[in-house]
Enzyme design. Structure first.
Site, mmCIF file in Angstrom:
data_model
loop_
_atom_site.group_PDB
_atom_site.id
_atom_site.type_symbol
_atom_site.label_atom_id
_atom_site.label_comp_id
_atom_site.label_asym_id
_atom_site.label_seq_id
_atom_site.Cartn_x
_atom_site.Cartn_y
_atom_site.Cartn_z
ATOM 1 C CG PHE C 251 -1.585 -1.295 1.568
ATOM 2 C CD1 PHE C 251 -2.447 -2.184 0.626
ATOM 3 C CD2 PHE C 251 -1.692 -1.474 2.335
ATOM 4 C CE1 PHE C 251 -3.049 -2.342 0.527
ATOM 5 C CE2 PHE C 251 -1.941 -2.814 2.771
ATOM 6 C CZ PHE C 251 -2.998 -3.944 1.603
ATOM 7 N N GLY C 520 1.812 -0.671 -11.678
ATOM 8 C CA GLY C 520 3.013 -1.953 -11.881
ATOM 9 C C GLY C 520 2.525 -2.817 -12.803
ATOM 10 C CB ALA C 521 -0.590 -3.994 -14.429
ATOM 11 C CG LEU C 638 -3.421 -7.313 -17.865
ATOM 12 C CD1 LEU C 638 -2.390 -7.289 -17.446
ATOM 13 C CD2 LEU C 638 -3.416 -7.440 -19.085
ATOM 14 C CE LYS C 641 -12.193 -15.827 -10.481
ATOM 15 N NZ LYS C 641 -11.873 -16.748 -9.961
ATOM 16 C CE LYS C 709 -6.889 4.297 -18.782
ATOM 17 N NZ LYS C 709 -7.245 5.844 -19.321
ATOM 18 C CB VAL C 711 -7.989 -1.208 -10.661
ATOM 19 C CG1 VAL C 711 -8.735 -0.996 -12.188
ATOM 20 C CG2 VAL C 711 -7.020 -2.327 -10.047
ATOM 21 N N GLY C 712 -5.099 0.134 -8.625
ATOM 22 C CA GLY C 712 -4.979 -0.247 -7.674
ATOM 23 C C GLY C 712 -5.384 0.606 -6.682
ATOM 24 C CD GLU C 713 -1.753 3.770 -5.484
ATOM 25 O OE1 GLU C 713 -2.726 3.929 -4.658
ATOM 26 O OE2 GLU C 713 -1.117 3.569 -6.312
#
Lengths: 316, 172, 754
Positions: C251, C520-521, C638, C641, C709, C711-713
């Site tokens: 995080f 990252g991805a 990507l 899930k 693009k 999605v983590g944030e």
């Protein structure tokens, strides 16, 4: 932790005798609070007497219609007991409002009663705390004391007792049965088990050194509805901001003092026919908030009035 | 006082384990550091997160808040005893399918807690979600309340509820 | 020089012939995680029994260590070593870069007698057992010459200045535009310090194999950790082999090296045996970075029809005295809404608090809690639906710099969300809906987060069994990196997922920037795609040049890869048989991605819309999130899930920010009040109602070759504001000082006569 020796007690009398004979001895059963504090060296026993497997578990009816709950019964077992659910639902509700299922499975009735405050300054060993280091001062007094007591505090300590179970027991008028090293058994009302801080907040209970809680004894339930309500910052697994236990005309408040607070003024007012709102206002006349915890007054007022109302509805 | 050691035998995942441990060693550290069963995690070491949850005699507890010496003769089940990568337990499979984890650190505790929780449901243990006097039913809110002793900071909470409903046979 | 136009041609990921891109496959490393067999840093079994290191934290916030007494600690049975600044081994002075291209300089632990923040590690005790070391740590006696800590953030706003090298962004004439606006909002919000509370505390297990330092640690970025450790120890960078295979949450808080790694390495070298060091949960709260507190003033000036004339957002925040971090809470607002007159900026004050740093959605997480509530207040003032207000102010191009958006589906996110959530059932007047004891309300907010691409490399290998191995110095902090790399590899090479291996989290693998900032991805994946394309070329050339292959003599460009088979039209053989025969040792190639030279000619963001329904207990002020929906547009997805999990996780972080999370500063001591997970309240299961995240179809060709693009944030951005707005709709109380705890809500309700 400091090193300590460990013994598993064979019987209750042996346990209290060993406690009397061994310096720095402490009883351990569930251990959920004691080990928490030992890891921080807030508790530093030299010898642990494990009473967790003594024959102190079990829940049995009393001849007078009451219920006796063995001290090493797990909190979960008490909460799920059919007799408790049927006749003392406030006790079951209070227990499941506390901790997590894992903690309740491990914690015992005796240990729950003797849990120490969750005051953040008590836990932070770099800070003064009269309870942890007598005479060092109370960091909470001028500190971040949003959760401090509004009843019975002193300048030496403004912490609260955070057991949910004890609040229900206080409302039910439960007695605590203890065994002394002499072999003498004694009963004390739950609300007299605890001492207000005064000048000696490090002395928390009326137990003598080495006394072992063997059982909690409930009198027959008072007439009327029962309910436990707790307000907190997180929906579960969190200490309370305030709580209230109602059993008929008997009312106790939680997280407002260093002990479960039996609301005698409220009870008297209710008995005299006052409305729940008026009755709780009588109690709060004796409150001494400190600023950051002022909100506890309206919170307790509203929570208690709603709970009394709801209990009345259930008892009808 | 010097260190105090005691011999303790704990049955772990069906195998009797003879331990010679410091009295201070928690059940969690005995599992992780002595028995090399590192599936049980240390997230807080104070019973505040649930990552160390194991089953002792079938009951879920926080293994960090218990001493190894207190468990002489007990039967402990850890995540390693629940299933293996090649032979997953249905609860593990459900967690995998529903993506009920992200970093994976709280996951063994969540899974052991699920197993204990389902037993508690069968036994009728109430929660604060259970209506007074009623037998608990495994609703979403019951699952949420009963699993609240396991913090998941990645916050896979919805996926955990879905996994548990799936494995408990409740329509998702 | 790369241009975004070079990314336009088709590639195996875009073609997605096997359909693996986007497929909601289970996590690659899932079977290990659900069985507890994925070894995290403290759990890696070293070649010989480890010693255990336990750190001691400073008991003051600022000053000097004036006295050291380690006699009792050293005499503690089982204790091997006790170090303070007086006897710690030599380390290169702070910031040293013996190798000029090191990505991090030396960061010595126990460097000197100065205490720079409460909880700073000031001693290390190593013991034969964890119990011995812990007992020894409690016996270390330090005395301090304490300075008065300068830690009162609210009391130091007037000292805050623009961060070095930053200027306020001004467009048009904000003061005039604001003054001339018939409808105005001018309000201030505040957010507290927050802690990451990753479930796995920072930990390291280190040993030496000859000169080589083998360091397993829990960190988001591999190279800076490797280089920083080497620089600190004063050894060549290649002599540090740093591994971080499984990470129990990051995080943003594990983007940097902490003292567990440095001290474990020093002790392992000194003792000649493996050493493990972990932060305790209590030590994590001060010893690692936090999200700093903010005060945010938002001023909105609108026409009566809802169009914004003037927009301003100023953020005051803090960082450590010797730090250099700004919580850029105003930045996202620069790309969100149209308004001709604009002013945004930041003011920073340096304090004696522990280090401030990035925490999930840095900037947006705090900033949306202000701006998206201000928009709600403006909508109410105007009598316009909050969704419509945002739609009305949708800019055609980036409102600050006029650049075209690479892709912008904010309005679609908002509209889809409104429809699926049942937003039309919301009553604009607060306090009208009841359900049992609960007052019920709905709120919404927009989400935005920038998109980035960084340089990275990756290698692909194929062996004689046709197994593809992806190798990259990337990390997976729970984000799904293992899984999406496997999907990209399988899709690119035309093999089943089961025929792919992924090795990451290792400094000896091709470098990637790691996990952070939602890059990252896209970054790691684009490098993987490049490696895959290079391996396809190598295999195609191998096949067409091999007389024994049915593909012999064909054009390499005509070779297809699918189902583990290489083919040209109806001539084919399995990948395994080709490699076994023609390259029995296997083939390994590298690929590389670099940001496009012209990428900044487009404004690149991800977007979303949050919808939330809460219940407020009118008796206690307690809030429960009943249901919440997020609709997001973030490029090609990507893995449906793992991406959904990232998004719902972020939304829950928003709920935590709105309702429970915060760590007050005790200004007398310079310390934080909440020092464990019983006091710092991260959300638990019971806090979370029905939650759903929906991802719109999108391909952003300007972002990277895959059109994806992050999605983590994004899920975190705006989520808390939706909760706060729902609370207002439920009970008519706006609390602008987060978190919205029962005491604050109760005060508001009482003030309203409730």
């Amino acid at each position: 932790m400091r090193p300590f020796t460990y013994e598993r007690a064979v019987d209750a009398l042996g346990a209290v005798r060993s406690a009397a004979a061994t310096p720095g001895a402490r009883f351990i059963a569930g251990g959920t609070n004691l080990l928490d504090l030992m890891k921080l060296e807030i508790e530093q026993p030299q010898h642990l007497i494990d009473v967790g497997r003594l024959d102190l578990a079990g829940i049995a009816p009393m001849p007078d219609g009451g219920l006796r709950i063995g001290a090493s019964t797990s909190n979960s077992t008490v909460a799920a007991d059919p007799q408790v659910l049927a006749r003392y639902p406030v006790l079951s509700q209070a227990i499941v409002a506390g901790g997590s299922p894992q903690l309740r499975n491990k914690a015992t009735v005796g240990g729950n009663l003797l849990q120490r405050t969750r005051c953040a300054y008590f836990y932070d060993t770099t800070k003064p705390c009269n309870k942890r280091a007598p005479g060092s001062g109370c960091s909470a007094l001028e500190g971040l004391n949003r959760n401090a007591a509004i009843f019975g505090a002193s300048t030496a300590c403004i912490a609260t007792h955070t057991s949910d179970m004890a609040v229900a027991l206080a409302a039910l008028g439960a007695q605590v049965e203890t065994l002394a090293a002499s072999g003498e058994s004694r009963t004390t009302p739950v609300i007299d088990l605890y001492r207000l801080p005064g000048d000696t907040p490090q002395i928390e209970t009326s137990l003598a050194a080495g006394d072992l809680i063997t059982a909690v004894v409930l009198p027959p339930p008072p007439a009327g509805g029962q309910i436990y309500r707790k307000a907190r910052d997180r929906a579960s697994y969190a200490g309370g901001l305030a709580s209230v236990a109602v059993a008929g005309g008997q009312v106790a408040l939680g997280m407002v003092a260093l002990k479960p607070w039996r609301a005698h003024a409220t009870e008297a007012a209710l008995a005299a026919g006052a409305s729940p709102t008026e009755a709780i206002a009588r109690e709060l006349e004796g409150a001494s908030p400190l600023g950051r915890n002022d909100f506890k007054l309206p919170l307790v007022a509203r929570l208690s009035a709603a709970a009394i109302q709801e209990a009345n509805g259930r008892g009808a | 006082m010097g260190d105090v050691r005691l011999k303790t035998t704990i049955t772990v995942n069906g195998e009797p384990c003879a331990l010679d441990v410091d009295t201070r060693t928690t059940l969690l550290d005995a599992l992780r550091e002595h028995l090399k069963l590192t599936g049980s995690k240390k997230g807080c070491d104070h019973g505040q997160c649930g990552a160390c949850t194991v089953l002792v005699n079938g009951v879920r507890i926080n293994s960090c808040l218990s001493l190894a010496v207190m468990h002489d003769g007990d039967a402990v089940t850890t995540i390693e005893g629940v299933g293996t990568p090649d032979n997953l337990h249905p609860v593990q499979k459900a967690f995998l399918t529903h993506d009920a984890y992200q970093c994976g650190y709280c996951t063994p505790g969540q899974i052991c807690s699920t197993l204990g929780m389902l037993k508690e449901m069968e036994a009728g243990v109430p929660s604060q979600e259970t209506p007074a006097g009623a037998r608990p039913v495994l609703s979403d809110d019951e699952i949420r309340e009963r699993m609240s002793g396991n913090i998941c900071r990645c916050s896979a909470y919805p996926q955990i509820v879905a996994a548990i409903k799936d494995v408990a046979g409740v329509a998702a | 020089m790369t241009s975004v136009h070079d990314w336009t041609p088709n590639n195996p990921v875009k073609e997605n012939r096997s359909g693996l891109i986007g497929k909601p496959v289970d996590r690659y490393e899932g079977p290990l995680k659900v069985t507890g067999t994925a070894p995290y840093a403290y759990e890696v079994q070293p070649p010989s029994p480890p010693a255990y290191g336990v750190m001691v934290g400073a008991a003051i916030a600022t000053g000097r260590i004036s006295g050291v007494d380690i006699a009792e600690a050293q005499a503690t049975p089982g204790v091997l070593v006790v170090w303070t600044h007086l006897n710690a081994p030599f380390q290169a002075p702070k910031g040293t870069k013996a190798h000029p291209r090191s990505s991090a300089g030396s960061r010595p632990a126990l460097e000197n007698d100065r205490v720079l923040f409460f909880g700073q590690p000031v001693a290390l005790v190593v013991g034969e057992t964890l119990e011995a070391a812990t007992a020894g740590a409690h016996r270390v006696k330090l005395t301090y010459a304490e300075d008065a800590p300068d830690v009162d953030f609210p009391g130091s706003l007037d000292r805050a200045i623009s961060p070095v090298g930053e200027e306020d962004m001004e467009v048009g004439d904000f003061p005039r535009g604001f003054a001339a606006s018939p409808v105005q909002i001018d309000a201030t919000w505040s957010t507290p310090i927050q802690n990451h509370c990753q479930m796995e505390p920072c930990a390291s297990t280190v040993w030496f194999e000859g000169e080589k330092c083998v360091a397993h640690t829990s960190i988001q970025m591999v190279k800076p950790a490797q280089h920083g450790l080497a620089e600190t120890l004063g050894i060549p960078r290649d002599d540090v082999h740093l591994l971080t295979r499984y990470i129990g949450g990051g995080f943003g808080g594990k983007g940097q090296t902490y003292d567990d790694l440095i001290l474990a390495a020093l002790a392992a070298r000194a003792l000649g045996r493996p050493v493990k060091v972990a932060y305790t949960r209590q030590q994590m709260m001060h010893g690692t970075i936090h999200r700093p507190a903010t005060v945010m003033q938002v001023q909105l000036g609108a026409e009566k029809d809802g169009r914004l004339n003037a927009f301003s957002m100023m953020t005051w925040t803090h960082c450590h005295r010797e730090g250099n971090f700004t919580e850029h809470a105003s930045n996202f607002g620069r790309a969100l809404y149209a308004a001709p007159n604009r002013l945004t900026g930041h003011r920073l004050v340096k304090l004696d608090l522990p280090g401030a740093g990035p925490m999930r959605a840095p900037g947006e997480a705090s900033g949306t809690l202000a701006l998206e509530c201000a928009m709600d207040e403006l909508a109410e003032k105007l009598g316009i639906d909050p969704v419509e207000l945002r739609t009305l102010n949708e800019p055609p191009t980036d409102p600050e710099n006029g650049r075209p958006f690479s892709m912008r589906q904010l309005v679609r996110c908002l509209r889809e969300g409104a429809q699926q959530f049942g937003w039309d059932r919301r009553l604009p007047t607060p306090g009208l809906v009841r359900d049992g004891r609960w007052l019920v309300g709905m709120g919404m907010a927009a989400a935005i987060r920038g998109n980035f691409l960084l340089p990275a490399k990756c290698s692909f290998s194929v062996d004689a069994d046709g197994v593809i191995t992806v190798r990259q110095g990337m990390t997976d902090i729970g984000t799904g990196t293992y899984t999406v790399l496997a999907q990209i590899a399988a899709e690119t090479m035309g093999v089943p997922l089961g025929q792919v291996k992924v090795e990451i989290g290792d400094s000896e693998l091709p470098p990637a920037p790691g996990s952070g900032g939602q890059f990252g991805a896209a970054t790691a994946g684009s490098a993987a795609l490049a490696a895959g394309q290079n391996l396809r070329t190598a295999i195609a050339e191998l096949a067409t040049g091999d007389e024994a292959s049915p593909l012999f003599g064909g054009r390499p460009a005509d070779v297809t890869f699918q189902d583990g088979v290489v083919a040209i039209a109806n001539r084919s053989e399995t990948l395994a048989s080709l490699i076994r025969r023609a390259a029995p040792e296997g083939l390994t190639v590298e690929g590389e991605i670099k940001p496009a030279q012209d990428a900044r000619e487009w404004s690149q963001q991800t977007y979303g819309g949050h919808y939330c329904e809460v219940g407020v207990d009118p008796v206690t002020g307690e809030v429960r999130v009943r249901r919440m929906l997020g609709v997001f547009a973030a490029g090609r997805i990507l893995n449906a899930k793992t991406a959904r999990s990232q998004l719902t996780g972020g939304m829950i972080w928003g709920i935590g920010s709105a309702l429970t999370e915060g760590n007050p500063v005790d200004v007398r001591y310079g310390s934080l009040l909440n020092q464990d997970l019983a006091q710092y309240l991260a959300p638990v299961q019971a806090d979370i109602g029905d939650l759903e995240a929906i991802m719109l179809d999108e391909v952003d060709d300007k972002a990277n070759p895959m059109g994806i693009k992050g999605v983590g944030e994004l899920g975190n951005s705006g989520a808390g504001a939706a909760v706060a707005n729902a609370i207002y709709n439920a009970c008519g109380v706006r609390v602008r000082d987060y978190p919205i705890t029962p005491d604050k809500l109760l005060a508001g309700m009482i003030a309203r006569g409730m």
